[in-house]
Enzyme design. Structure first.
Site, PDB file in Angstrom:
ATOM      1  N   GLU A  52       0.817  -1.208   0.000  1.00  0.00           N
ATOM      2  CA  GLU A  52       0.000   0.000   0.000  1.00  0.00           C
ATOM      3  C   GLU A  52       0.856   1.266   0.000  1.00  0.00           C
ATOM      4  OE1 GLU A  52      -3.643  -0.474   2.613  1.00  0.00           O
ATOM      5  OE2 GLU A  52      -2.448  -2.179   3.282  1.00  0.00           O
TER       6      GLU A  52
ATOM      7  N   SER B  86     -11.215   9.241   0.093  1.00  0.00           N
ATOM      8  CA  SER B  86     -11.321   8.194   1.110  1.00  0.00           C
ATOM      9  C   SER B  86     -12.561   8.386   1.972  1.00  0.00           C
ATOM     10  CB  SER B  86     -10.073   8.190   1.999  1.00  0.00           C
ATOM     11  OG  SER B  86      -8.925   7.857   1.264  1.00  0.00           O
TER      12      SER B  86
ATOM     13  N   SER C 157      -6.618  -2.354   1.883  1.00  0.00           N
ATOM     14  CA  SER C 157      -6.874  -1.686   0.596  1.00  0.00           C
ATOM     15  C   SER C 157      -7.186  -2.654  -0.532  1.00  0.00           C
ATOM     16  CB  SER C 157      -5.691  -0.792   0.200  1.00  0.00           C
ATOM     17  OG  SER C 157      -5.571   0.279   1.095  1.00  0.00           O
TER      18      SER C 157
END
Length: 368
Positions: free
Chosen positions: A18, A328, A194
């Site tokens: 990530e 997000s 993720s």
């Protein structure tokens, strides 16, 4: 914090799948943090694990990390009486490398899993987010689910196996998964976030390939039954007395919320607030706080659920260091709840300081 203007070190990058997500999150925080309240220093960690002082997230996204000869490499001095950063080449750093708090924006392994938190604890450093236990439990989907079950929080059925077990007896474990979960099912590396390495298997062939994919990223694999329902997320903020945001719904463009859908914004959308009845909203908020407390999280977390057509709630997972990019869910939910992005950053810094001060009140031994 008195009249002292604290120095916050924004720490990002890292040895993780990530890595790029971390750079994007750090870019947003770097632009939004209140410079009238905080001095900001930056440290970027490349994929080899080398720490570079003063690198800017946007620049790294454009041109990559400097070489060890071009950049200023630093290390954290593990001195609990006076923690500070030190340049490896002996060059002086602003304020001799001293600081007030580290704001980790390191998603995934070596940043979100308790390893970094252990380093910061050893150095007696204030930092944003969960401690060693909360981070490690929040990262390991297998142990996380075990804690949720112990707290009677409803979750989907799952099977856990080790990479070595699957490679040694693939047919045995394919049969076990089919018997206990059936199709479709989700296959996930236990310690990645993720949606990295995650697949949805609809038959035996896809299951076998999905297990091979997950095994690339982790030695432990979690396989979950598929729940037909709305993907709902709730943000949590706080330490000992956490609060929960309004829920939001993920409307993925693909069959599930993939890595690309989360961070490339290709067709997926977020519905904020989610179209839910008031009693379901309250149940979700309560359950999000219970999940946060179950793993002993602190600072921030995003808690993910499924809600089916019968309004049954299934707790999916907790993310103790959720994405902080402009698209997000974590900051967007708080913005819709009444806490703007810059204020959210400020609150997280204050919570990190409060948690550190609370820990200083503990004696090391009876003779202290």
């Amino acid at each position: 914090m008195n009249d002292h203007k604290p120095t916050v070190v924004l720490l990002f990058g890292g040895r993780s799948g990530e890595h790029e997500v971390s750079l994007n999150s750090a870019s947003s925080i770097y632009k939004a943090i209140d410079r009238s309240r905080y001095n900001v220093e930056t440290i970027g960690i490349n994929k080899q694990g080398q720490w570079f002082w003063g690198v800017i997230p946007d620049q790294i996204l454009k041109t990559g990390f400097p070489t060890t000869t071009e950049g200023l490499q630093v290390t954290l001095v593990i001195d609990p009486t006076q923690p500070h950063f030190l340049a490896i080449n002996g060059q002086s750093l602003p304020n001799d490398g001293k600081f007030d708090l580290v704001f980790p924006v390191l998603h995934g392994t070596y940043g979100e899993d308790g390893t970094l938190q252990g380093l910061l604890e050893m150095a007696n450093v204030p930092y944003v987010g969960s401690g060693v236990l909360g981070s490690s439990l929040g990262m390991d989907k297998d142990r996380m689910k075990a804690v949720f079950i112990e707290r009677n929080l409803p979750s989907a059925r799952y099977v856990t196996l080790l990479r070595s077990e699957f490679l040694r007896e693939p047919e045995t474990y394919l049969n076990k998964i089919e018997a206990q979960l059936g199709y479709p099912c989700f296959v996930k590396p236990a310690n990645l976030g993720s949606s990295v390495g995650i697949s949805k298997a609809h038959d035996r062939t896809e299951l076998q390939e999905s297990l091979k994919t997950a095994a690339i990223f982790d030695r432990k694999i979690v396989i979950e039954e598929s729940i037909n329902g709305h993907e709902i997320e709730v943000s949590v903020l706080g330490n000992d007395s956490p609060i929960a945001s309004i829920p939001g719904e993920v409307l993925p463009a693909q069959e599930f919320y993939t890595y690309e859908a989360k961070y490339s914004n290709i067709g997926s959308s977020l519905l904020i607030p989610a179209a839910l009845e008031d009693d379901i909203v309250k149940k979700l908020q309560l359950m999000a706080i219970q999940a946060f407390q179950a793993v002993e999280a602190s600072g921030l977390s995003r808690v993910d659920f499924f809600v089916n057509d019968e309004n049954e709630i299934f707790l999916n997972e907790i993310n103790t260091l959720p994405g902080f990019t402009e698209i997000s869910m974590y900051p967007k939910l708080w913005e819709a709840t009444g806490i703007p992005y810059t204020e959210l950053i400020d609150r997280l810094i204050i919570l990190g300081m409060e948690r550190f001060q609370d820990k200083q009140n503990c004696k090391i031994s009876q003779n202290d």
